[in-house]
Design an enzyme around this catalytic site. Structure first.
Site, PDB file in Angstrom:
ATOM      1  N   GLN A  97       0.817  -1.213   0.000  1.00  0.00           N
ATOM      2  CA  GLN A  97       0.000   0.000   0.000  1.00  0.00           C
ATOM      3  C   GLN A  97       0.853   1.266   0.000  1.00  0.00           C
ATOM      4  OE1 GLN A  97      -2.542  -0.358   3.458  1.00  0.00           O
ATOM      5  NE2 GLN A  97      -3.299  -2.361   2.827  1.00  0.00           N
ATOM      6  N   HIS A 158      -0.884   0.273   5.677  1.00  0.00           N
ATOM      7  CA  HIS A 158      -1.419   1.093   6.758  1.00  0.00           C
ATOM      8  C   HIS A 158      -0.491   2.271   7.074  1.00  0.00           C
ATOM      9  CE1 HIS A 158      -4.262  -2.241   8.506  1.00  0.00           C
ATOM     10  NE2 HIS A 158      -4.294  -2.176   7.181  1.00  0.00           N
TER      11      HIS A 158
END
Length: 392
Positions: A97, A158
């Site tokens: 991510q 995250h």
């Protein structure tokens, strides 16, 4: 029937069908009209061809800056994507991510031309969330430097990474929990500890220095930058343009996305309390959804829509939506609209259903609502905007 008669018949048929075909083509060119409780609207493409667009910022004069997660900062000019990316972007750790994430203009951008970026920065042992400040000159970033590097480690996910500003010369950044598993003694999870930046909201001065009145600035062993803690993966953060309240959205695990009102020094519970369950078997994480000393969310999504992008609408293009909160949904492929009554939030409706993964939601200077649409596999996607359609 003679050849001449055949030609005359064909011409007559063409004379009737050609306008119908043109009308059909024109109808296909018009974006679909969507209906909502208060407004009808169209989803209109602003520019196309982005790879994992993450954030949008509006430059004076009408240009847009758009971050692409693989590590590019792009310009939209005159309704078209400029082919050459902006030079001077820091090297990103584009894995999982991670990558180039948020972009925001300094509150005095018109005079100082300063731009903030958040990105996943390679550090010994992995990567972390970093805040970069640079000057935007001649379609390039110059004199760039990192002014905050979070003390986090974990899997390549995250990162949080949204930026917002108050009216007192401070900026706020969200930092995710870096996918540290919610196992064992949950009260000792890094998101609950003040000695690191996992799962925290950060408050800084505009130059990256630490404000003396931060809630933990004088507490031994605590990171002085921390404003709030107990967060999972906050991908929406804003100062309410009227009240000055700080609002945040964060991803819950397989349920339990949250809209939070952030206050200094408060604990927002992750992973001790919450509404989500572990991925896969759906095993419970939390013993409870609330506990003393931990703040309750103002709204919870169960199941999760994977919230990303947060807006309080103040424009004049959609009068009935003024004051509403808009939240993008990745897995949910929607924009959720909520109403605010002071500090109480109520769900109103879902908009833009099944038009793609909504990564960012912004209000343009023109009063339209702009969305960054993301494809999980990295296929090119557009920046679009919502435009009102008069009801008949």
């Amino acid at each position: 029937m003679t050849r001449r008669t055949l030609r005359q018949s064909a011409a007559a048929v063409f004379a009737v069908t050609a306008p119908l075909a043109l009308l059909a083509t024109a109808a296909q060119a018009q974006p679909k009209v969507f209906q909502s409780v208060a407004h009808d609207y169209r989803v209109v493409t602003v520019a196309d061809g982005f790879v994992n667009p993450w954030a949008i910022a509006f430059l004076p004069g009408g240009d847009l800056l758009v971050t692409e997660r693989p590590g590019r900062l792009r310009i939209v000019r005159g309704g078209k994507l400029v082919p050459t990316p902006v030079a001077g972007v820091p090297a990103v750790a584009a894995a999982g991510q991670g990558g180039l994430l948020d972009v925001a203009l300094h509150p005095q951008f018109a005079t100082n031309r300063l731009v903030y970026l958040t990105y996943s920065k390679q550090v010994p042992g992995g990567s972390t969330t970093a805040l970069h400040l640079a000057k935007f000159e001649k379609d390039a970033l110059v004199n760039g430097k990192d002014i905050f590097v979070a003390d986090t480690k974990g899997r390549p996910g995250h990162f949080g990474s949204r930026i917002t500003f108050d009216k007192s010369g401070h900026l706020f950044i969200s930092v995710g929990d870096r996918q540290i598993a919610p196992e064992g003694d949950l009260a000792k999870h890094p998101a609950q500890e003040l000695s690191n930046h996992h799962g925290k909201t950060i408050r800084l001065n505009l130059d990256g220095s630490v404000p003396a009145d931060n809630p933990f600035a004088k507490q031994a062993g605590a990171k002085p930058e921390i404003w709030s803690f107990g967060h999972r993966n906050p991908q929406g953060l804003l100062i309410h343009p009227v009240t000055g309240d700080l609002w945040e959205i964060e991803h819950g695990p397989q349920g339990g996305d949250e809209l939070n009102l952030i206050e200094p020094g408060k604990n927002y519970g992750w992973p001790v309390v919450g509404f989500g369950v572990n991925y896969g078997p759906g095993k419970a994480i939390h013993a409870s959804t609330m506990a003393p000393g931990m703040e309750n969310a103002k709204h919870v999504w169960v199941p999760s829509i994977a919230t990303s992008g947060l807006l309080v609408y103040t424009g004049n293009k959609f009068p009935a939506w003024q004051g509403s909160v808009f939240v993008g949904g990745l897995a949910g492929q929607r924009v959720a609209r909520l109403t605010l009554d002071g500090q109480k939030a109520d769900f109103a409706e879902n908009l833009v259903r099944n038009q793609g993964r909504i990564r960012d939601v912004r209000q343009g200077p023109d009063g339209f609502i702009y969305l960054a649409v993301d494809d999980q596999q990295g296929k090119p996607t557009p920046i679009v905007r919502l435009e009102p359609v008069a009801r008949r």
